[in-house]
Design a protein around this motif. Sequence first.
Motif, PDB file in Angstrom:
ATOM      1  N   PRO A 257       0.774  -1.251   0.000  1.00 47.28           N
ATOM      2  CA  PRO A 257       0.000   0.000   0.000  1.00 47.28           C
ATOM      3  C   PRO A 257       0.800   1.293   0.000  1.00 47.28           C
ATOM      4  CG  PRO A 257       0.161  -0.852   2.211  1.00 47.28           C
ATOM      5  CD  PRO A 257       0.874  -1.842   1.338  1.00 47.28           C
ATOM      6  N   GLY A 258       2.081   1.274  -0.138  1.00 42.59           N
ATOM      7  CA  GLY A 258       2.800   2.530  -0.168  1.00 42.59           C
ATOM      8  C   GLY A 258       3.205   2.992   1.225  1.00 42.59           C
ATOM      9  N   PRO A 259       3.489   4.291   1.463  1.00 42.26           N
ATOM     10  CA  PRO A 259       3.311   5.363   0.477  1.00 42.26           C
ATOM     11  C   PRO A 259       4.328   5.294  -0.650  1.00 42.26           C
ATOM     12  CG  PRO A 259       4.422   6.212   2.414  1.00 42.26           C
ATOM     13  CD  PRO A 259       4.031   4.799   2.743  1.00 42.26           C
ATOM     14  N   PHE A 260       3.908   5.773  -1.840  1.00 43.17           N
ATOM     15  CA  PHE A 260       4.779   5.763  -2.986  1.00 43.17           C
ATOM     16  C   PHE A 260       5.669   6.997  -2.971  1.00 43.17           C
ATOM     17  CE2 PHE A 260       1.043   3.299  -4.115  1.00 43.17           C
ATOM     18  CZ  PHE A 260       1.618   2.138  -4.605  1.00 43.17           C
ATOM     19  N   ASN A 261       6.647   6.999  -3.849  1.00 43.02           N
ATOM     20  CA  ASN A 261       7.589   8.102  -3.953  1.00 43.02           C
ATOM     21  C   ASN A 261       6.844   9.427  -4.045  1.00 43.02           C
ATOM     22  OD1 ASN A 261       9.544  10.020  -4.906  1.00 43.02           O
ATOM     23  ND2 ASN A 261      10.781   8.340  -5.696  1.00 43.02           N
ATOM     24  N   HIS A 262       7.282  10.391  -3.249  1.00 40.72           N
ATOM     25  CA  HIS A 262       6.585  11.688  -3.217  1.00 40.72           C
ATOM     26  C   HIS A 262       6.664  12.415  -4.554  1.00 40.72           C
ATOM     27  CE1 HIS A 262      10.794  12.962  -2.591  1.00 40.72           C
ATOM     28  NE2 HIS A 262      10.406  14.148  -3.037  1.00 40.72           N
ATOM     29  N   VAL A 263       7.557  11.986  -5.422  1.00 43.74           N
ATOM     30  CA  VAL A 263       7.652  12.604  -6.747  1.00 43.74           C
ATOM     31  C   VAL A 263       6.435  12.253  -7.593  1.00 43.74           C
ATOM     32  CG1 VAL A 263       9.053  12.759  -8.858  1.00 43.74           C
ATOM     33  CG2 VAL A 263      10.173  12.507  -6.624  1.00 43.74           C
ATOM     34  N   TYR A 264       5.770  11.143  -7.262  1.00 42.30           N
ATOM     35  CA  TYR A 264       4.595  10.687  -8.018  1.00 42.30           C
ATOM     36  C   TYR A 264       3.370  10.628  -7.103  1.00 42.30           C
ATOM     37  CZ  TYR A 264       8.644   8.950 -10.620  1.00 42.30           C
ATOM     38  OH  TYR A 264       9.846   8.842 -11.255  1.00 42.30           O
ATOM     39  N   PRO A 265       2.857  11.777  -6.681  1.00 47.44           N
ATOM     40  CA  PRO A 265       1.757  11.801  -5.708  1.00 47.44           C
ATOM     41  C   PRO A 265       0.473  11.164  -6.220  1.00 47.44           C
ATOM     42  CG  PRO A 265       2.115  13.979  -6.652  1.00 47.44           C
ATOM     43  CD  PRO A 265       3.259  13.135  -7.090  1.00 47.44           C
ATOM     44  N   MET A 266       0.253  11.162  -7.547  1.00 48.78           N
ATOM     45  CA  MET A 266      -0.980  10.585  -8.070  1.00 48.78           C
ATOM     46  C   MET A 266      -1.080   9.090  -7.768  1.00 48.78           C
ATOM     47  SD  MET A 266      -3.235  12.544  -9.286  1.00 48.78           S
ATOM     48  CE  MET A 266      -4.179  11.214 -10.029  1.00 48.78           C
ATOM     49  N   LEU A 267       0.057   8.432  -7.606  1.00 47.81           N
ATOM     50  CA  LEU A 267       0.025   6.997  -7.288  1.00 47.81           C
ATOM     51  C   LEU A 267      -0.626   6.777  -5.922  1.00 47.81           C
ATOM     52  CD1 LEU A 267       3.566   5.866  -8.497  1.00 47.81           C
ATOM     53  CD2 LEU A 267       1.387   5.818  -9.747  1.00 47.81           C
ATOM     54  N   ASN A 268      -0.304   7.626  -4.951  1.00 50.79           N
ATOM     55  CA  ASN A 268      -0.938   7.522  -3.636  1.00 50.79           C
ATOM     56  C   ASN A 268      -2.426   7.844  -3.722  1.00 50.79           C
ATOM     57  OD1 ASN A 268       1.341   6.864  -1.856  1.00 50.79           O
ATOM     58  ND2 ASN A 268       2.119   8.876  -2.471  1.00 50.79           N
ATOM     59  N   PHE A 269      -2.766   8.865  -4.498  1.00 56.67           N
ATOM     60  CA  PHE A 269      -4.184   9.212  -4.657  1.00 56.67           C
ATOM     61  C   PHE A 269      -4.971   8.032  -5.224  1.00 56.67           C
ATOM     62  CE2 PHE A 269      -7.590  10.570  -7.513  1.00 56.67           C
ATOM     63  CZ  PHE A 269      -8.411  11.260  -6.636  1.00 56.67           C
ATOM     64  N   LEU A 270      -4.430   7.405  -6.257  1.00 58.69           N
ATOM     65  CA  LEU A 270      -5.135   6.281  -6.886  1.00 58.69           C
ATOM     66  C   LEU A 270      -5.307   5.130  -5.908  1.00 58.69           C
ATOM     67  CD1 LEU A 270      -3.342   6.294 -10.360  1.00 58.69           C
ATOM     68  CD2 LEU A 270      -5.673   7.062  -9.875  1.00 58.69           C
ATOM     69  N   TRP A 271      -4.268   4.862  -5.132  1.00 56.59           N
ATOM     70  CA  TRP A 271      -4.369   3.746  -4.179  1.00 56.59           C
ATOM     71  C   TRP A 271      -5.443   4.013  -3.136  1.00 56.59           C
ATOM     72  CZ3 TRP A 271      -3.731  -1.096  -3.642  1.00 56.59           C
ATOM     73  CH2 TRP A 271      -3.693  -1.674  -2.381  1.00 56.59           C
ATOM     74  N   PHE A 272      -5.448   5.226  -2.579  1.00 57.64           N
ATOM     75  CA  PHE A 272      -6.448   5.562  -1.578  1.00 57.64           C
ATOM     76  C   PHE A 272      -7.855   5.585  -2.181  1.00 57.64           C
ATOM     77  CE2 PHE A 272      -2.808   7.978   0.540  1.00 57.64           C
ATOM     78  CZ  PHE A 272      -2.527   6.914   1.394  1.00 57.64           C
ATOM     79  N   LEU A 273      -7.964   6.025  -3.434  1.00 56.73           N
ATOM     80  CA  LEU A 273      -9.264   6.035  -4.097  1.00 56.73           C
ATOM     81  C   LEU A 273      -9.805   4.616  -4.242  1.00 56.73           C
ATOM     82  CD1 LEU A 273     -11.524   7.537  -5.585  1.00 56.73           C
ATOM     83  CD2 LEU A 273     -10.171   7.335  -7.686  1.00 56.73           C
ATOM     84  N   LEU A 274      -8.943   3.677  -4.584  1.00 55.05           N
ATOM     85  CA  LEU A 274      -9.370   2.274  -4.695  1.00 55.05           C
ATOM     86  C   LEU A 274      -9.858   1.763  -3.345  1.00 55.05           C
ATOM     87  CD1 LEU A 274      -6.556   0.858  -7.008  1.00 55.05           C
ATOM     88  CD2 LEU A 274      -8.957   1.187  -7.616  1.00 55.05           C
ATOM     89  N   LEU A 275      -9.208   2.188  -2.281  1.00 54.20           N
ATOM     90  CA  LEU A 275      -9.652   1.782  -0.944  1.00 54.20           C
ATOM     91  C   LEU A 275     -11.027   2.361  -0.622  1.00 54.20           C
ATOM     92  CD1 LEU A 275      -6.358   2.162   1.137  1.00 54.20           C
ATOM     93  CD2 LEU A 275      -7.355   0.081   0.198  1.00 54.20           C
ATOM     94  N   CYS A 276     -11.220   3.632  -0.965  1.00 58.42           N
ATOM     95  CA  CYS A 276     -12.525   4.253  -0.731  1.00 58.42           C
ATOM     96  C   CYS A 276     -13.622   3.539  -1.515  1.00 58.42           C
ATOM     97  CB  CYS A 276     -12.482   5.723  -1.142  1.00 58.42           C
ATOM     98  SG  CYS A 276     -11.699   6.826   0.048  1.00 58.42           S
ATOM     99  N   LEU A 277     -13.341   3.244  -2.752  1.00 61.30           N
ATOM    100  CA  LEU A 277     -14.349   2.616  -3.610  1.00 61.30           C
ATOM    101  C   LEU A 277     -14.659   1.194  -3.175  1.00 61.30           C
ATOM    102  CD1 LEU A 277     -13.324   3.930  -7.123  1.00 61.30           C
ATOM    103  CD2 LEU A 277     -15.482   4.288  -5.969  1.00 61.30           C
ATOM    104  N   ARG A 278     -13.774   0.580  -2.434  1.00 62.27           N
ATOM    105  CA  ARG A 278     -14.043  -0.774  -1.974  1.00 62.27           C
ATOM    106  C   ARG A 278     -15.363  -0.854  -1.217  1.00 62.27           C
ATOM    107  NH1 ARG A 278     -10.722  -4.107   2.633  1.00 62.27           N
ATOM    108  NH2 ARG A 278     -11.422  -6.194   2.066  1.00 62.27           N
ATOM    109  N   GLN A 279     -15.681   0.204  -0.510  1.00 58.79           N
ATOM    110  CA  GLN A 279     -16.885   0.196   0.316  1.00 58.79           C
ATOM    111  C   GLN A 279     -18.173   0.297  -0.504  1.00 58.79           C
ATOM    112  OE1 GLN A 279     -16.471  -0.501   3.563  1.00 58.79           O
ATOM    113  NE2 GLN A 279     -14.380  -0.694   2.823  1.00 58.79           N
TER     114      GLN A 279
END
Length: 388
Positions: A257-279
């Motif tokens: 689950p990361g966190p991913f490299n801070h240079v690529y913040p969208m990767l963290n956003f996508l991961w958290f979004l997938l977690l939100c959508l799980r519900q």
Amino acid sequence: MSSSTRLFDKLEQCKQNKDFYQAHQICRTIYVRLRSSSNDEQILKFLFESACYFLEHNQSNSGYDLCKCYIETLNRSQLTELTDNTIQQICILFQSLKSFHDERTEFACNTLRWSSQIPFYPQQDEQLPSLPSESNSSFSSSILSTLTESTSANEPTKKVNYHKTGHPKLHEAFARILWEQEKNYKDSRYHYLRSYDGQSFATMLIEAHQTFGYPSEIDLFIAQTVLQYLLLRNFHTAYLVFVTYVEQHPKIRQTPPGPFNHVYPMLNFLWFLLLCLRQTLIKIPRNHNNAASGEPNHRLDILPSTETTRCFSSLVNAYKQSLERDSTLVQYVERIGTLFFGLKQKQSPSSSSNPFENLMNSLTANLSNSMRGREQHQHQSDIDLEVD
């Protein structure tokens, strides 16, 4: 000697003599006769072999005419399964038409239209993917603590899906040809988005980024794909393409689950979004008599929880700067909010010209009115989405 045997013998003689016009006329005659005496598989085999012969000899008009007869036979047939043999025949004809763009496009569209009537049985587990909960980020931990609802009580159900854009297996086959053999990334991407092959899609995206993309676009390549998969309600493949991309891209090589490299913040956003959508994508039993569009089950029986919506709101706020790198991403996220979190899109003339501001206004309005009616939510979840 029967008349049919004589026709086939004459056809072979015409082929040997390179008498293409006469050979084509005989093929049409045999086709008409086979329609009244043979099964569909025999007719398809004859038309496939005949079309290949003409296309191999650069007789495009005759070859494509028999390709159209092939499609006509598919439409008239009683086939209820897209077999490997049928996919192989279609793909070989598709490859043979490479030099004839208009004919190839028409052939692909017609075969996909026919395949939309063939049921598709997803191979993946009906339960949503198991998402790891370990993370070194406090922000990650706070979000993960919100998303603790278990899905183990839900029984997996085998469903039959029909895809109005064409059978996913056929889209996958076209995508592989366009990528692996022709390096046509744009058209390959179109077909991959309508398939379930997230692993191959991710590999193609990595190659495309390394070939044409800028280093700073490494997260944008996967962001557009994941968001578009979600808009098509294909959560499983969105998850799979994301995980494969971040694990295999040589500049990332990191497992969620990361966190991913801070240079690529969208990767963290996508991961958290997938977690939100799980519900909001927890599996529930459905009526198998209803034709499905291929998406995971969306919980239309309840509204998204206030906590889940606040989680989504927190994500949008935290990654505002990253989202604004591409206005298309903001639009996708806004539509995801409408589709899965019950947000109401503002379409009034007074709406701001800033897409992100419109998104935040929708989030604020939703949180202040989280108990809106189920009918309104269900209507919003059925929005007709088009992504390319």
